[in-house]
Design a protein around this motif. Structure first.
Motif, PDB file in Angstrom:
ATOM      1  N   GLY A   1       0.978  -1.120   0.064  1.00  0.00           N
ATOM      2  CA  GLY A   1      -0.258  -0.110   0.017  1.00  0.00           C
ATOM      3  C   GLY A   1       0.969   1.471   0.072  1.00  0.00           C
ATOM      4  N   LEU A   2       0.198   2.353  -0.987  1.00  0.00           N
ATOM      5  CA  LEU A   2       1.389   3.591  -0.760  1.00  0.00           C
ATOM      6  C   LEU A   2       1.418   3.652   0.681  1.00  0.00           C
ATOM      7  CD1 LEU A   2       2.959   5.482  -2.759  1.00  0.00           C
ATOM      8  CD2 LEU A   2       0.804   6.329  -3.369  1.00  0.00           C
ATOM      9  N   SER A   3       0.493   4.662   1.070  1.00  0.00           N
ATOM     10  CA  SER A   3       1.006   4.943   2.408  1.00  0.00           C
ATOM     11  C   SER A   3       1.899   4.182   3.054  1.00  0.00           C
ATOM     12  CB  SER A   3      -0.511   5.332   3.175  1.00  0.00           C
ATOM     13  OG  SER A   3      -1.560   3.429   3.116  1.00  0.00           O
ATOM     14  N   GLU A   4       1.403   3.523   3.339  1.00  0.00           N
ATOM     15  CA  GLU A   4       2.525   2.519   4.488  1.00  0.00           C
ATOM     16  C   GLU A   4       3.587   2.386   3.444  1.00  0.00           C
ATOM     17  OE1 GLU A   4      -0.261   1.347   3.018  1.00  0.00           O
ATOM     18  OE2 GLU A   4      -2.047   0.948   4.588  1.00  0.00           O
ATOM     19  N   LEU A   5       3.878   2.687   2.713  1.00  0.00           N
ATOM     20  CA  LEU A   5       5.458   2.323   2.167  1.00  0.00           C
ATOM     21  C   LEU A   5       6.063   3.504   1.929  1.00  0.00           C
ATOM     22  CD1 LEU A   5       4.590   0.939  -1.130  1.00  0.00           C
ATOM     23  CD2 LEU A   5       5.956  -0.447   0.627  1.00  0.00           C
ATOM     24  N   LEU A   6       5.578   4.802   2.081  1.00  0.00           N
ATOM     25  CA  LEU A   6       5.912   6.182   2.496  1.00  0.00           C
ATOM     26  C   LEU A   6       6.603   6.172   3.628  1.00  0.00           C
ATOM     27  CD1 LEU A   6       3.843   8.538   0.558  1.00  0.00           C
ATOM     28  CD2 LEU A   6       5.763   7.783   0.172  1.00  0.00           C
ATOM     29  N   ILE A   7       5.475   5.658   4.217  1.00  0.00           N
ATOM     30  CA  ILE A   7       5.785   5.376   6.035  1.00  0.00           C
ATOM     31  C   ILE A   7       6.664   5.057   6.881  1.00  0.00           C
ATOM     32  CG2 ILE A   7       5.319   5.456   8.929  1.00  0.00           C
ATOM     33  CD1 ILE A   7       2.322   5.928   7.220  1.00  0.00           C
TER      34      ILE A   7
ATOM     35  N   ALA B   1       9.799   8.192   2.891  1.00  0.00           N
ATOM     36  CA  ALA B   1       9.988   9.391   1.932  1.00  0.00           C
ATOM     37  C   ALA B   1       8.572  10.022   2.431  1.00  0.00           C
ATOM     38  CB  ALA B   1       9.567   8.235   0.568  1.00  0.00           C
ATOM     39  N   ALA B   2       8.494  11.634   1.593  1.00  0.00           N
ATOM     40  CA  ALA B   2       7.125  12.399   1.510  1.00  0.00           C
ATOM     41  C   ALA B   2       6.500  12.620   1.205  1.00  0.00           C
ATOM     42  CB  ALA B   2       8.325  13.861   1.718  1.00  0.00           C
ATOM     43  N   ASN B   3       6.673  12.068  -0.624  1.00  0.00           N
ATOM     44  CA  ASN B   3       5.958  11.288  -1.359  1.00  0.00           C
ATOM     45  C   ASN B   3       6.684  10.304  -2.383  1.00  0.00           C
ATOM     46  OD1 ASN B   3       8.101  12.580  -3.251  1.00  0.00           O
ATOM     47  ND2 ASN B   3       6.922  14.429  -2.246  1.00  0.00           N
ATOM     48  N   LEU B   4       5.750   9.679  -3.407  1.00  0.00           N
ATOM     49  CA  LEU B   4       5.872   8.887  -4.523  1.00  0.00           C
ATOM     50  C   LEU B   4       7.037   9.308  -4.423  1.00  0.00           C
ATOM     51  CD1 LEU B   4       5.713   6.005  -5.492  1.00  0.00           C
ATOM     52  CD2 LEU B   4       4.116   6.970  -6.810  1.00  0.00           C
ATOM     53  N   GLN B   5       7.718  10.030  -5.742  1.00  0.00           N
ATOM     54  CA  GLN B   5       8.990  10.461  -6.506  1.00  0.00           C
ATOM     55  C   GLN B   5       9.995  10.216  -5.298  1.00  0.00           C
ATOM     56  OE1 GLN B   5       9.157  13.667  -8.859  1.00  0.00           O
ATOM     57  NE2 GLN B   5      11.039  14.496  -8.663  1.00  0.00           N
ATOM     58  N   SER B   6      10.365  11.048  -4.183  1.00  0.00           N
ATOM     59  CA  SER B   6      11.342  10.626  -2.911  1.00  0.00           C
ATOM     60  C   SER B   6      11.404   9.162  -2.467  1.00  0.00           C
ATOM     61  CB  SER B   6      11.290  11.306  -1.961  1.00  0.00           C
ATOM     62  OG  SER B   6       9.292  11.395  -1.311  1.00  0.00           O
ATOM     63  N   LEU B   7      10.631   8.317  -2.806  1.00  0.00           N
ATOM     64  CA  LEU B   7      10.704   7.204  -2.636  1.00  0.00           C
ATOM     65  C   LEU B   7      11.262   6.427  -4.180  1.00  0.00           C
ATOM     66  CD1 LEU B   7       9.999   4.245  -0.611  1.00  0.00           C
ATOM     67  CD2 LEU B   7       7.291   4.290  -2.159  1.00  0.00           C
TER      68      LEU B   7
END
Length: 249
Positions: free
Chosen positions: A222-228, A232-238
């Protein structure tokens, strides 16, 4: 409502003839029904190869794929009518009109004349092409051509839709309209598997992602979990954090 797997991918590997390395190596993923699932990665990561395998365009060197509709496994024969594919390249006849293209491609799915005619009218209206339905496609803007491409992939009401860079090269208005329409069909139950280099678009559109690099899954979930989890602040930084900053073109 069923929320189990729509596609189960097990240890998919692909090595092209004369290649020294695998384009994909032991890729295993589960894509759930009604997901908007992003397959993301740098150029040459293996995204298009994976989608091509999932659509049955090319075979894997090893591994297996199983498809489900409402929890029921579907066989090879059923798969053709249940999957839709919108490639990055234009996949229509430029000298024909949108209506003629849809009539031609729709006939491949054995739709009745009445059903096909109704389906064509509905798609042309929903995708803002009704007023140009009988004009040759070669006269269209990039955004209009993208919508024709999308309409062809949807003509048979697929349960699972594969999208390879569906908004590349279009203006902001067309991109917004295409994504809104895709969100509508997803809410209605269509599972979407999507690739793009537009990280902000993917972040807003996808609920789950797999980040692929050098043919392997780097991270998935899940995107929100991966950022945490990755700070990472957003998908690009991840994306940059996990795949590096070097040139990939």
């Amino acid at each position: 409502m069923y929320k189990g797997p729509s596609i189960q991918i097990e240890n998919i590997t692909k090595r092209y003839k004369s290649a020294e390395e695998d384009s994909l190596s032991l890729v295993s993923l589960q894509i759930n029904e009604s997901d908007v699932y992003g397959l993301l990665g740098p150029n040459g990561a293996g995204k298009t190869t994976l989608i091509s395998i999932l659509c049955g365009i090319i075979p894997p060197s090893q591994g297996s794929i199983q498809y489900y509709i409402a929890g029921k496994k579907i066989n090879e024969q059923e798969r053709r009518s249940l999957l839709g594919f919108v490639p990055q390249e234009y996949a229509f006849y430029q000298e024909l009109t949108p209506r003629q293209n849809l009539d031609y491609f729709g006939a491949m799915y054995n739709l009745s004349k009445t059903e096909l005619s109704e389906r064509i009218d509905k798609l042309l209206d929903e995708l803002g092409l009704a007023k140009v339905a009988d004009k040759e496609v070669f006269t269209f803007s990039g955004g209009m051509k993208r919508r024709v491409n999308l309409a062809i992939g949807l003509i048979h009401r697929p349960s699972i839709l594969f999208l390879d860079e569906p908004t590349v090269g279009v203006d902001v208005q067309s991109k917004n309209a295409i994504i809104k329409y895709l969100e509508e069909i997803n809410r209605a139950g269509t599972t979407i598997v999507y690739t793009s280099h537009h990280m902000s678009e993917a972040e807003e559109f996808c609920n789950r992602i797999a980040l692929i690099d050098h043919g392997k899954v780097v991270v998935e979930g899940g995107l929100s979990e991966l950022l945490i989890e990755n700070g990472a602040a957003n998908l690009q930084s991840l994306f940059i954090k996990l795949t590096g900053e070097e040139y990939r073109d």
